[in-house]
Design a protein around this motif. Sequence first.
Motif, PDB file in Angstrom:
ATOM      1  N   GLY A   1      -8.927   2.927   1.300  1.00 45.23           N
ATOM      2  CA  GLY A   1      -8.733   1.711   2.094  1.00 45.23           C
ATOM      3  C   GLY A   1      -7.275   1.498   2.450  1.00 45.23           C
ATOM      4  O   GLY A   1      -6.375   1.923   1.719  1.00 45.23           O
ATOM      5  N   VAL A   2      -7.041   0.871   3.579  1.00 46.20           N
ATOM      6  CA  VAL A   2      -5.677   0.604   4.046  1.00 46.20           C
ATOM      7  C   VAL A   2      -5.523  -0.876   4.376  1.00 46.20           C
ATOM      8  O   VAL A   2      -6.488  -1.567   4.684  1.00 46.20           O
ATOM      9  CB  VAL A   2      -5.329   1.460   5.284  1.00 46.20           C
ATOM     10  N   SER A   3      -4.275  -1.335   4.307  1.00 40.12           N
ATOM     11  CA  SER A   3      -3.938  -2.718   4.629  1.00 40.12           C
ATOM     12  C   SER A   3      -2.610  -2.723   5.375  1.00 40.12           C
ATOM     13  O   SER A   3      -1.813  -1.786   5.243  1.00 40.12           O
ATOM     14  CB  SER A   3      -3.818  -3.575   3.357  1.00 40.12           C
TER      15      SER A   3
ATOM     16  N   ALA B   1       5.174   0.246   2.086  1.00 36.53           N
ATOM     17  CA  ALA B   1       5.219   1.384   2.995  1.00 36.53           C
ATOM     18  C   ALA B   1       3.999   2.282   2.841  1.00 36.53           C
ATOM     19  O   ALA B   1       3.691   3.069   3.750  1.00 36.53           O
ATOM     20  CB  ALA B   1       6.495   2.189   2.755  1.00 36.53           C
ATOM     21  N   ASN B   2       3.312   2.170   1.694  1.00 37.94           N
ATOM     22  CA  ASN B   2       2.093   2.946   1.478  1.00 37.94           C
ATOM     23  C   ASN B   2       0.913   2.202   2.098  1.00 37.94           C
ATOM     24  O   ASN B   2       0.741   1.001   1.889  1.00 37.94           O
ATOM     25  CB  ASN B   2       1.866   3.141  -0.025  1.00 37.94           C
ATOM     26  N   ALA B   3       0.092   2.902   2.854  1.00 35.11           N
ATOM     27  CA  ALA B   3      -1.009   2.243   3.561  1.00 35.11           C
ATOM     28  C   ALA B   3      -2.020   1.623   2.607  1.00 35.11           C
ATOM     29  O   ALA B   3      -2.583   0.563   2.887  1.00 35.11           O
ATOM     30  CB  ALA B   3      -1.701   3.238   4.494  1.00 35.11           C
ATOM     31  N   HIS B   4      -2.255   2.284   1.478  1.00 32.62           N
ATOM     32  CA  HIS B   4      -3.223   1.760   0.503  1.00 32.62           C
ATOM     33  C   HIS B   4      -2.521   0.773  -0.418  1.00 32.62           C
ATOM     34  O   HIS B   4      -1.471   1.072  -0.984  1.00 32.62           O
ATOM     35  CB  HIS B   4      -3.811   2.902  -0.318  1.00 32.62           C
ATOM     36  N   LYS B   5      -3.122  -0.398  -0.582  1.00 31.84           N
ATOM     37  CA  LYS B   5      -2.486  -1.458  -1.373  1.00 31.84           C
ATOM     38  C   LYS B   5      -3.472  -2.063  -2.359  1.00 31.84           C
ATOM     39  O   LYS B   5      -4.622  -2.322  -2.013  1.00 31.84           O
ATOM     40  CB  LYS B   5      -1.927  -2.548  -0.444  1.00 31.84           C
ATOM     41  N   GLU B   6      -2.981  -2.276  -3.566  1.00 32.75           N
ATOM     42  CA  GLU B   6      -3.754  -2.939  -4.603  1.00 32.75           C
ATOM     43  C   GLU B   6      -2.834  -3.894  -5.345  1.00 32.75           C
ATOM     44  O   GLU B   6      -1.657  -3.572  -5.592  1.00 32.75           O
ATOM     45  CB  GLU B   6      -4.359  -1.930  -5.586  1.00 32.75           C
ATOM     46  N   TRP B   7      -3.378  -5.035  -5.742  1.00 29.05           N
ATOM     47  CA  TRP B   7      -2.543  -6.041  -6.388  1.00 29.05           C
ATOM     48  C   TRP B   7      -1.979  -5.557  -7.718  1.00 29.05           C
ATOM     49  O   TRP B   7      -0.883  -5.973  -8.135  1.00 29.05           O
ATOM     50  CB  TRP B   7      -3.324  -7.339  -6.596  1.00 29.05           C
ATOM     51  N   ARG B   8      -2.676  -4.637  -8.393  1.00 30.88           N
ATOM     52  CA  ARG B   8      -2.208  -4.171  -9.696  1.00 30.88           C
ATOM     53  C   ARG B   8      -0.907  -3.389  -9.594  1.00 30.88           C
ATOM     54  O   ARG B   8      -0.165  -3.277 -10.587  1.00 30.88           O
ATOM     55  CB  ARG B   8      -3.283  -3.325 -10.368  1.00 30.88           C
ATOM     56  N   PHE B   9      -0.588  -2.849  -8.409  1.00 31.66           N
ATOM     57  CA  PHE B   9       0.643  -2.089  -8.258  1.00 31.66           C
ATOM     58  C   PHE B   9       1.881  -2.979  -8.401  1.00 31.66           C
ATOM     59  O   PHE B   9       2.950  -2.488  -8.770  1.00 31.66           O
ATOM     60  CB  PHE B   9       0.679  -1.390  -6.899  1.00 31.66           C
TER      61      PHE B   9
END
Length: 326
Positions: free
Chosen positions: A83-85, A132-140
């Motif tokens: 997934g991407v954001s 800058a990374n297309a895939h994003k997760e809140w845990r990062f």
Amino acid sequence: MAVVLAFTCTVLRFDAAVFAAAMLASKIGCITRPTVTTFFATVTSSAVVAMVIDAYYWQQKWMWAELNVFAFNVVQGRSSEWGVSPPRFYFTHFIPRLLLGAFPFACIGMLVDSRSARLSMACFAAVGVFSANAHKEWRFILPAVPIFNMYAGIGVSKLYQIARFRQLVALAATLAATLSLVITATMTLISSYNYPGGHALALLHAIEPSSNVSVHIDTFSAMTGVCRFGQLRADWVYDKSEGLDLDQFGNFTHLLTSDPKPHSKRGFEIIGTQHGYSGIQLDFKQLLAGQLPISVRQKPLVWVMHRVHHGGSKTGSACFTCDLPV
């Protein structure tokens, strides 16, 4: 601190290196040669320990799990497969949701306190790198949350020092903390409906007494709760292989799948259905009955399937449907 950061980045979370680099860069003038030596010595020793342990559990030579994660997500750029954001997503979506009531006070704290500007800039720089990374997760970006909460405390303290606003600030801070607690408790309850894969595996364990079982777990089920802790039977084979042809599923006795239609045409029958989260429903009429006006909608998400034996005979003809308690 250098030892803790090095061990964490090497063994536990490779992405923590982004925050570690940003924090170290903000204190570049305080870094000494012994600190650098200690840091790299810890990275080297931690990497050796990680490879020995990972190679044993993964049964692969020279296996360093965190390095493989870094290669998959960053070097190969394959994290976008999940997934991407848009680039702004961390700042406009995740950070406000993580901070909740503390968010406005954190913004005020960063504006009025210049003493820790380097810390806030390091935090924003790290979040910017992840953006800058297309895939994003809140845990990062979880390492940033304590820092933002610190700024929220600074913001409340600064506002409270203004005598004419003191009572208003105290009331606003109390309401913000209470609202955050209520929202967190509600979201925790709702998130418990996001693991139909894990519940489907538990359902299979409950309805299948046989010991001669090989179950294939599809990607959706694996992403929604199926893990090694749920694989309770030592005499079963649990398989998460991806990219299989439909004919290859005939090698399994059971399936956990989010798409049962193709398998229904190839000798499998549904013996269980697991429902999961599909949205929130508001009905204020429930208040008249003394009930909460909010409820969780559920829909079928994971199907438990059993392969029909050759010759037309089959077992497990009963079909179980499992809703999570609302």
